[in-house]
Structures are given as C-alpha cells and as structure tokens.
Design a protein around this motif. Structure first.
Motif, PDB file in Angstrom:
ATOM      1  N   GLY A  13       0.822  -1.207   0.000  1.00 53.18           N
ATOM      2  CA  GLY A  13       0.000   0.000   0.000  1.00 53.18           C
ATOM      3  C   GLY A  13       0.852   1.252   0.000  1.00 53.18           C
ATOM      4  N   MET A  14       0.176   2.381   0.046  1.00 54.42           N
ATOM      5  CA  MET A  14       0.858   3.672   0.049  1.00 54.42           C
ATOM      6  C   MET A  14       1.525   3.933   1.405  1.00 54.42           C
ATOM      7  SD  MET A  14       0.627   5.581  -2.747  1.00 54.42           S
ATOM      8  CE  MET A  14       0.977   4.182  -3.762  1.00 54.42           C
ATOM      9  N   PRO A  15       2.670   4.607   1.391  1.00 52.42           N
ATOM     10  CA  PRO A  15       3.384   4.897   2.638  1.00 52.42           C
ATOM     11  C   PRO A  15       2.740   6.037   3.423  1.00 52.42           C
ATOM     12  CG  PRO A  15       4.542   5.874   0.798  1.00 52.42           C
ATOM     13  CD  PRO A  15       3.407   5.076   0.219  1.00 52.42           C
ATOM     14  N   GLY A  16       2.921   6.008   4.721  1.00 50.65           N
ATOM     15  CA  GLY A  16       2.524   7.125   5.560  1.00 50.65           C
ATOM     16  C   GLY A  16       3.542   8.244   5.424  1.00 50.65           C
ATOM     17  N   ARG A  17       3.216   9.397   5.933  1.00 48.08           N
ATOM     18  CA  ARG A  17       4.054  10.590   5.753  1.00 48.08           C
ATOM     19  C   ARG A  17       5.465  10.421   6.318  1.00 48.08           C
ATOM     20  NH1 ARG A  17       3.694  15.220   3.259  1.00 48.08           N
ATOM     21  NH2 ARG A  17       4.614  17.057   4.184  1.00 48.08           N
ATOM     22  N   ALA A  18       5.627   9.642   7.366  1.00 51.25           N
ATOM     23  CA  ALA A  18       6.930   9.524   8.032  1.00 51.25           C
ATOM     24  C   ALA A  18       7.850   8.459   7.428  1.00 51.25           C
ATOM     25  CB  ALA A  18       6.712   9.217   9.510  1.00 51.25           C
ATOM     26  N   VAL A  19       7.411   7.777   6.383  1.00 49.13           N
ATOM     27  CA  VAL A  19       8.191   6.670   5.817  1.00 49.13           C
ATOM     28  C   VAL A  19       9.446   7.171   5.105  1.00 49.13           C
ATOM     29  CG1 VAL A  19       8.189   4.828   4.082  1.00 49.13           C
ATOM     30  CG2 VAL A  19       6.239   5.122   5.605  1.00 49.13           C
ATOM     31  N   VAL A  20      10.567   6.567   5.463  1.00 48.28           N
ATOM     32  CA  VAL A  20      11.840   6.803   4.776  1.00 48.28           C
ATOM     33  C   VAL A  20      12.273   5.451   4.222  1.00 48.28           C
ATOM     34  CG1 VAL A  20      14.245   7.510   5.019  1.00 48.28           C
ATOM     35  CG2 VAL A  20      12.458   8.705   6.313  1.00 48.28           C
ATOM     36  N   GLU A  21      12.438   5.368   2.927  1.00 45.10           N
ATOM     37  CA  GLU A  21      12.771   4.108   2.253  1.00 45.10           C
ATOM     38  C   GLU A  21      14.248   4.087   1.875  1.00 45.10           C
ATOM     39  OE1 GLU A  21      11.499   0.378   0.802  1.00 45.10           O
ATOM     40  OE2 GLU A  21      10.476   1.825   2.082  1.00 45.10           O
ATOM     41  N   ARG A  22      14.927   2.998   2.191  1.00 43.99           N
ATOM     42  CA  ARG A  22      16.330   2.836   1.820  1.00 43.99           C
ATOM     43  C   ARG A  22      16.395   2.074   0.496  1.00 43.99           C
ATOM     44  NH1 ARG A  22      21.103   3.205   4.672  1.00 43.99           N
ATOM     45  NH2 ARG A  22      19.924   3.396   6.587  1.00 43.99           N
ATOM     46  N   LEU A  23      17.038   2.679  -0.487  1.00 40.50           N
ATOM     47  CA  LEU A  23      17.174   2.062  -1.805  1.00 40.50           C
ATOM     48  C   LEU A  23      18.359   1.103  -1.824  1.00 40.50           C
ATOM     49  CD1 LEU A  23      16.464   5.224  -3.954  1.00 40.50           C
ATOM     50  CD2 LEU A  23      14.939   3.312  -3.535  1.00 40.50           C
ATOM     51  N   PRO A  24      18.408   0.205  -2.820  1.00 38.68           N
ATOM     52  CA  PRO A  24      19.505  -0.772  -2.892  1.00 38.68           C
ATOM     53  C   PRO A  24      20.899  -0.148  -2.920  1.00 38.68           C
ATOM     54  CG  PRO A  24      17.758  -1.401  -4.401  1.00 38.68           C
ATOM     55  CD  PRO A  24      17.399  -0.040  -3.857  1.00 38.68           C
ATOM     56  N   ASP A  25      21.019   1.072  -3.443  1.00 44.46           N
ATOM     57  CA  ASP A  25      22.333   1.710  -3.496  1.00 44.46           C
ATOM     58  C   ASP A  25      22.722   2.359  -2.165  1.00 44.46           C
ATOM     59  OD1 ASP A  25      20.777   3.989  -3.399  1.00 44.46           O
ATOM     60  OD2 ASP A  25      21.432   4.780  -5.329  1.00 44.46           O
ATOM     61  N   GLY A  26      21.850   2.234  -1.153  1.00 50.57           N
ATOM     62  CA  GLY A  26      22.152   2.755   0.170  1.00 50.57           C
ATOM     63  C   GLY A  26      21.601   4.136   0.465  1.00 50.57           C
ATOM     64  N   THR A  27      21.092   4.807  -0.555  1.00 54.37           N
ATOM     65  CA  THR A  27      20.527   6.136  -0.327  1.00 54.37           C
ATOM     66  C   THR A  27      19.155   6.009   0.341  1.00 54.37           C
ATOM     67  OG1 THR A  27      19.513   6.204  -2.523  1.00 54.37           O
ATOM     68  CG2 THR A  27      21.718   7.164  -2.298  1.00 54.37           C
ATOM     69  N   GLU A  28      18.796   7.032   1.074  1.00 64.14           N
ATOM     70  CA  GLU A  28      17.489   7.055   1.717  1.00 64.14           C
ATOM     71  C   GLU A  28      16.603   8.073   1.020  1.00 64.14           C
ATOM     72  OE1 GLU A  28      18.040   7.721   5.893  1.00 64.14           O
ATOM     73  OE2 GLU A  28      18.573   5.630   6.217  1.00 64.14           O
ATOM     74  N   HIS A  29      15.338   7.733   0.897  1.00 63.66           N
ATOM     75  CA  HIS A  29      14.376   8.587   0.215  1.00 63.66           C
ATOM     76  C   HIS A  29      13.183   8.795   1.126  1.00 63.66           C
ATOM     77  CE1 HIS A  29      11.225   9.696  -2.687  1.00 63.66           C
ATOM     78  NE2 HIS A  29      12.236  10.230  -3.351  1.00 63.66           N
ATOM     79  N   ARG A  30      12.803  10.040   1.340  1.00 59.11           N
ATOM     80  CA  ARG A  30      11.663  10.370   2.194  1.00 59.11           C
ATOM     81  C   ARG A  30      10.378  10.159   1.390  1.00 59.11           C
ATOM     82  NH1 ARG A  30      13.374  16.017   4.593  1.00 59.11           N
ATOM     83  NH2 ARG A  30      11.407  15.771   5.692  1.00 59.11           N
ATOM     84  N   THR A  31      10.047   8.899   1.207  1.00 60.33           N
ATOM     85  CA  THR A  31       8.968   8.479   0.321  1.00 60.33           C
ATOM     86  C   THR A  31       7.613   9.012   0.766  1.00 60.33           C
ATOM     87  OG1 THR A  31      10.250   6.499  -0.094  1.00 60.33           O
ATOM     88  CG2 THR A  31       7.986   6.470  -0.835  1.00 60.33           C
ATOM     89  N   GLY A  32       7.351   9.013   2.054  1.00 52.71           N
ATOM     90  CA  GLY A  32       6.064   9.495   2.548  1.00 52.71           C
ATOM     91  C   GLY A  32       5.842  10.964   2.242  1.00 52.71           C
ATOM     92  N   ILE A  33       6.840  11.761   2.456  1.00 49.97           N
ATOM     93  CA  ILE A  33       6.735  13.191   2.150  1.00 49.97           C
ATOM     94  C   ILE A  33       6.643  13.394   0.645  1.00 49.97           C
ATOM     95  CG2 ILE A  33       7.996  15.385   2.203  1.00 49.97           C
ATOM     96  CD1 ILE A  33       8.916  14.563   5.032  1.00 49.97           C
ATOM     97  N   TRP A  34       7.411  12.629  -0.115  1.00 51.51           N
ATOM     98  CA  TRP A  34       7.392  12.751  -1.571  1.00 51.51           C
ATOM     99  C   TRP A  34       5.996  12.463  -2.127  1.00 51.51           C
ATOM    100  CZ3 TRP A  34       6.519   9.242  -5.555  1.00 51.51           C
ATOM    101  CH2 TRP A  34       6.832   9.694  -6.836  1.00 51.51           C
ATOM    102  N   ILE A  35       5.354  11.380  -1.654  1.00 46.83           N
ATOM    103  CA  ILE A  35       4.029  11.038  -2.175  1.00 46.83           C
ATOM    104  C   ILE A  35       3.020  12.119  -1.787  1.00 46.83           C
ATOM    105  CG2 ILE A  35       3.166   9.541  -0.329  1.00 46.83           C
ATOM    106  CD1 ILE A  35       2.788   8.828  -4.036  1.00 46.83           C
ATOM    107  N   GLY A  36       3.160  12.694  -0.595  1.00 52.34           N
ATOM    108  CA  GLY A  36       2.288  13.797  -0.199  1.00 52.34           C
ATOM    109  C   GLY A  36       2.462  15.008  -1.096  1.00 52.34           C
TER     110      GLY A  36
END
Length: 62
Positions: A13-36
């Motif tokens: 499902g869709m992430p909540g606002r506080a979700v931070v996703e770690r990508l395979p290359d090690g970078t982190e993406h603030r996915t919840g804020i991005w989708i908002g």
C-alpha cells in the motif's frame, strides 16, 4: 518512483508521511513526504506520471 515501487511491493500500500525508504544503493528517500507532495501538486503532473502513480495504488491519481 523507485522508492515508492519498492515500498508498495513490500508493504502492499501507500506509505505514511513519516516513511523513509532505503534504496539498494544505500541512499534514503523520504517516500512518505514525496508522495504527499505529488498529491498536493497533482495538477502539475503529466498523464504518464499520473498513470504510474495510479498503477502503484495512488487512488487520487486516477
């Protein structure tokens, strides 16, 4: 978009606002804020972007 795909594949499902996703290359993406931000600015997205988001489960992108 890669971080959102990864999150949806794992969580189903869709992430909540506080979700931070770690990508395979090690970078982190603030996915919840991005989708908002995408939702708030959906009038500026092109049709292809809206289709990709809708395919991943963003109901508001349809």
């Amino acid at each position: 978009m890669e971080a959102l795909r990864q999150y949806v594949a794992r969580e189903g499902g869709m992430p909540g606002r506080a979700v931070v996703e770690r990508l395979p290359d090690g970078t982190e993406h603030r996915t919840g804020i991005w989708i908002g931000n995408q939702k708030a600015r959906r009038h500026r997205l092109d049709q292809a972007q809206l289709v990709m988001l809708a395919d991943l489960g963003a109901d508001w992108a349809r």
